[in-house]
Write a protein that holds these residues in place. Structure first.
Motif, PDB file in Angstrom:
ATOM      1  N   ILE A 154       0.864  -1.179   0.000  1.00 17.76           N
ATOM      2  CA  ILE A 154       0.000   0.000   0.000  1.00 17.76           C
ATOM      3  C   ILE A 154       0.902   1.230   0.000  1.00 17.76           C
ATOM      4  CG2 ILE A 154      -1.714   1.307   1.290  1.00 17.76           C
ATOM      5  CD1 ILE A 154      -2.641  -1.319   2.512  1.00 17.76           C
ATOM      6  N   ARG A 155       0.579   2.161  -0.860  1.00 18.60           N
ATOM      7  CA  ARG A 155       1.321   3.417  -0.904  1.00 18.60           C
ATOM      8  C   ARG A 155       0.368   4.544  -0.552  1.00 18.60           C
ATOM      9  NH1 ARG A 155       4.527   2.369  -6.441  1.00 18.60           N
ATOM     10  NH2 ARG A 155       6.000   0.864  -5.610  1.00 18.60           N
ATOM     11  N   ILE A 156       0.790   5.385   0.380  1.00 12.42           N
ATOM     12  CA  ILE A 156      -0.001   6.554   0.755  1.00 12.42           C
ATOM     13  C   ILE A 156       0.902   7.774   0.627  1.00 12.42           C
ATOM     14  CG2 ILE A 156       0.448   6.112   3.208  1.00 12.42           C
ATOM     15  CD1 ILE A 156      -2.309   7.425   3.773  1.00 12.42           C
ATOM     16  N   THR A 157       0.420   8.766  -0.112  1.00 12.90           N
ATOM     17  CA  THR A 157       1.202   9.958  -0.392  1.00 12.90           C
ATOM     18  C   THR A 157       0.391  11.186  -0.015  1.00 12.90           C
ATOM     19  OG1 THR A 157       2.200   8.810  -2.269  1.00 12.90           O
ATOM     20  CG2 THR A 157       2.461  11.206  -2.192  1.00 12.90           C
ATOM     21  N   ASN A 158       0.979  12.075   0.785  1.00 11.75           N
ATOM     22  CA  ASN A 158       0.303  13.324   1.143  1.00 11.75           C
ATOM     23  C   ASN A 158       0.267  14.236  -0.072  1.00 11.75           C
ATOM     24  OD1 ASN A 158       1.073  16.357   2.504  1.00 11.75           O
ATOM     25  ND2 ASN A 158      -0.793  15.346   3.106  1.00 11.75           N
ATOM     26  N   THR A 159      -0.937  14.658  -0.458  1.00  5.99           N
ATOM     27  CA  THR A 159      -1.083  15.535  -1.621  1.00  5.99           C
ATOM     28  C   THR A 159      -1.611  16.915  -1.245  1.00  5.99           C
ATOM     29  OG1 THR A 159      -3.266  14.576  -2.052  1.00  5.99           O
ATOM     30  CG2 THR A 159      -1.396  13.623  -3.237  1.00  5.99           C
ATOM     31  N   GLY A 160      -1.964  17.109   0.029  1.00 11.16           N
ATOM     32  CA  GLY A 160      -2.451  18.416   0.487  1.00 11.16           C
ATOM     33  C   GLY A 160      -2.489  18.460   2.007  1.00 11.16           C
ATOM     34  N   ASP A 161      -2.173  19.612   2.574  1.00 19.32           N
ATOM     35  CA  ASP A 161      -2.126  19.755   4.030  1.00 19.32           C
ATOM     36  C   ASP A 161      -3.450  20.220   4.611  1.00 19.32           C
ATOM     37  OD1 ASP A 161       0.546  18.968   4.204  1.00 19.32           O
ATOM     38  OD2 ASP A 161       1.263  20.994   3.789  1.00 19.32           O
ATOM     39  N   LEU A 162      -3.634  19.929   5.887  1.00 19.48           N
ATOM     40  CA  LEU A 162      -4.794  20.390   6.646  1.00 19.48           C
ATOM     41  C   LEU A 162      -4.558  21.858   7.000  1.00 19.48           C
ATOM     42  CD1 LEU A 162      -7.427  19.891   8.232  1.00 19.48           C
ATOM     43  CD2 LEU A 162      -6.031  19.006  10.102  1.00 19.48           C
ATOM     44  N   ALA A 163      -5.433  22.719   6.541  1.00 20.38           N
ATOM     45  CA  ALA A 163      -5.296  24.162   6.792  1.00 20.38           C
ATOM     46  C   ALA A 163      -6.587  24.687   7.417  1.00 20.38           C
ATOM     47  CB  ALA A 163      -4.993  24.897   5.493  1.00 20.38           C
ATOM     48  N   PHE A 164      -6.465  25.231   8.611  1.00 25.89           N
ATOM     49  CA  PHE A 164      -7.641  25.786   9.300  1.00 25.89           C
ATOM     50  C   PHE A 164      -7.914  27.218   8.867  1.00 25.89           C
ATOM     51  CE2 PHE A 164      -6.268  22.332  12.044  1.00 25.89           C
ATOM     52  CZ  PHE A 164      -7.473  21.711  12.314  1.00 25.89           C
ATOM     53  N   GLY A 165      -7.000  27.817   8.128  1.00 27.96           N
ATOM     54  CA  GLY A 165      -7.171  29.192   7.683  1.00 27.96           C
ATOM     55  C   GLY A 165      -6.863  30.168   8.805  1.00 27.96           C
ATOM     56  N   SER A 166      -7.165  31.415   8.570  1.00 29.45           N
ATOM     57  CA  SER A 166      -6.921  32.456   9.572  1.00 29.45           C
ATOM     58  C   SER A 166      -8.047  32.468  10.589  1.00 29.45           C
ATOM     59  CB  SER A 166      -6.823  33.828   8.901  1.00 29.45           C
ATOM     60  OG  SER A 166      -5.707  33.850   8.033  1.00 29.45           O
ATOM     61  N   VAL A 167      -7.655  32.657  11.852  1.00 27.74           N
ATOM     62  CA  VAL A 167      -8.615  32.624  12.961  1.00 27.74           C
ATOM     63  C   VAL A 167      -8.386  33.857  13.831  1.00 27.74           C
ATOM     64  CG1 VAL A 167      -9.384  31.306  14.972  1.00 27.74           C
ATOM     65  CG2 VAL A 167      -8.546  30.090  12.958  1.00 27.74           C
ATOM     66  N   LEU A 168      -9.464  34.477  14.248  1.00 31.90           N
ATOM     67  CA  LEU A 168      -9.382  35.600  15.179  1.00 31.90           C
ATOM     68  C   LEU A 168      -9.701  35.080  16.574  1.00 31.90           C
ATOM     69  CD1 LEU A 168     -11.316  38.299  13.104  1.00 31.90           C
ATOM     70  CD2 LEU A 168      -8.843  38.109  13.420  1.00 31.90           C
ATOM     71  N   PRO A 169      -8.739  35.198  17.530  1.00 32.64           N
ATOM     72  CA  PRO A 169      -9.011  34.760  18.893  1.00 32.64           C
ATOM     73  C   PRO A 169      -9.774  35.847  19.664  1.00 32.64           C
ATOM     74  CG  PRO A 169      -6.759  35.549  18.755  1.00 32.64           C
ATOM     75  CD  PRO A 169      -7.367  35.656  17.371  1.00 32.64           C
TER      76      PRO A 169
END
Length: 191
Positions: free
Chosen positions: A53-68
Motif C-alpha cells: 500500500i502506498r499513501i502519499t500526502n497531496t495536500g495539508d490540513l489548513a484551518f485558515g486564519s482565525v481571530l481569537p
C-alpha cells in the motif's frame, strides 16, 4: 452308479482333512473385517498476495486564519463521507473565522500488484500539538475524521482513492498571533 458324495465310504481321512480346511477357511473369512470401499478426491489451493500500500500526502490540513478572543474556541474542518466529499469550516466559542482559505488534508492511496479491495486508516488517537513559529505558544488539534466510514479505524473501499482528513483546532483565550504548524500521521493498512 456311484455318486460323488459317497466318497466318505472309501477315504474318511481325506474327507476329514477337506472339512478341516474348509472350516479353517470359513473361520478366517468370518473373522476378517469387511473390506472397506475407498475413494479419494483432490482440491486446489490458491492464494493471492496483496501488493504494498502506498499513501502519499497531496495536500495539508489548513484551518485558515482565525481571530481569537478573550474566550477559548474551536475551528472545525469537516469532511463528508464519500469519494468526493464536501469540505466545510466552522467556528465555535471565542474563535472567529477570518479569510476563506482552508482545506482538509488529502492523501492519495494506491496498492501495487493484486490487492484486497478494502483499506483501513488509523488516525491520531490523541491531540496533536501545533507550535507557534518563534515559540511562545501552542494549540492542539484533535477529533480527526475522514471521508471514509468508521470511528478510530476507518474503512474505505476501492483503491486507488483520495483520502480526505479533517479535524478540530482548539484555540485558547487570547491566543498569541503567529503561524502555527505541526505534523500528524495517517497509517494505511489492510483489514
Amino acid at each position: 452308479m456311484r455318486l460323488p458324495w459317497r466318497v466318505a465310504e472309501h477315504d474318511v481321512s481325506r474327507w476329514d482333512a477337506c472339512v478341516r480346511v474348509l472350516g479353517l477357511l470359513g473361520v478366517v473369512l468370518c473373522c476378517a473385517g469387511p473390506v472397506a470401499a475407498q475413494d479419494s478426491a483432490t482440491a486446489s489451493a490458491t492464494a493471492g498476495i496483496a501488493g504494498a500500500i502506498r499513501i502519499t500526502n497531496t495536500g495539508d490540513l489548513a484551518f485558515g486564519s482565525v481571530l481569537p478572543s478573550a474566550a477559548a474556541g474551536t475551528v472545525q474542518v469537516d469532511v463528508t463521507t464519500g469519494r468526493t466529499p464536501t469540505v466545510t469550516r466552522t467556528a465555535a466559542g471565542g474563535a472567529q473565522l477570518a479569510g476563506s482559505v482552508f482545506s482538509a488534508a488529502t492523501f492519495y492511496v494506491q496498492q501495487t500488484g493484486s490487492w484486497w479491495p478494502w483499506v483501513r486508516f488509523t488516525l491520531p488517537s490523541g491531540p496533536v500539538t501545533l507550535t507557534r513559529a518563534g515559540g511562545g505558544s501552542t494549540m492542539t488539534v484533535d477529533s480527526f475524521e475522514t471521508n471514509c466510514s468508521g470511528t478510530g479505524i476507518f474503512s474505505c473501499p476501492t483503491m486507488p482513492l483520495t483520502l480526505y482528513v479533517g479535524a478540530r483546532l482548539n484555540v485558547s483565550a487570547n491566543q498569541l498571533p503567529g503561524f502555527y504548524s505541526g505534523t500528524f500521521a495517517v497509517t494505511a493498512h489492510q483489514p
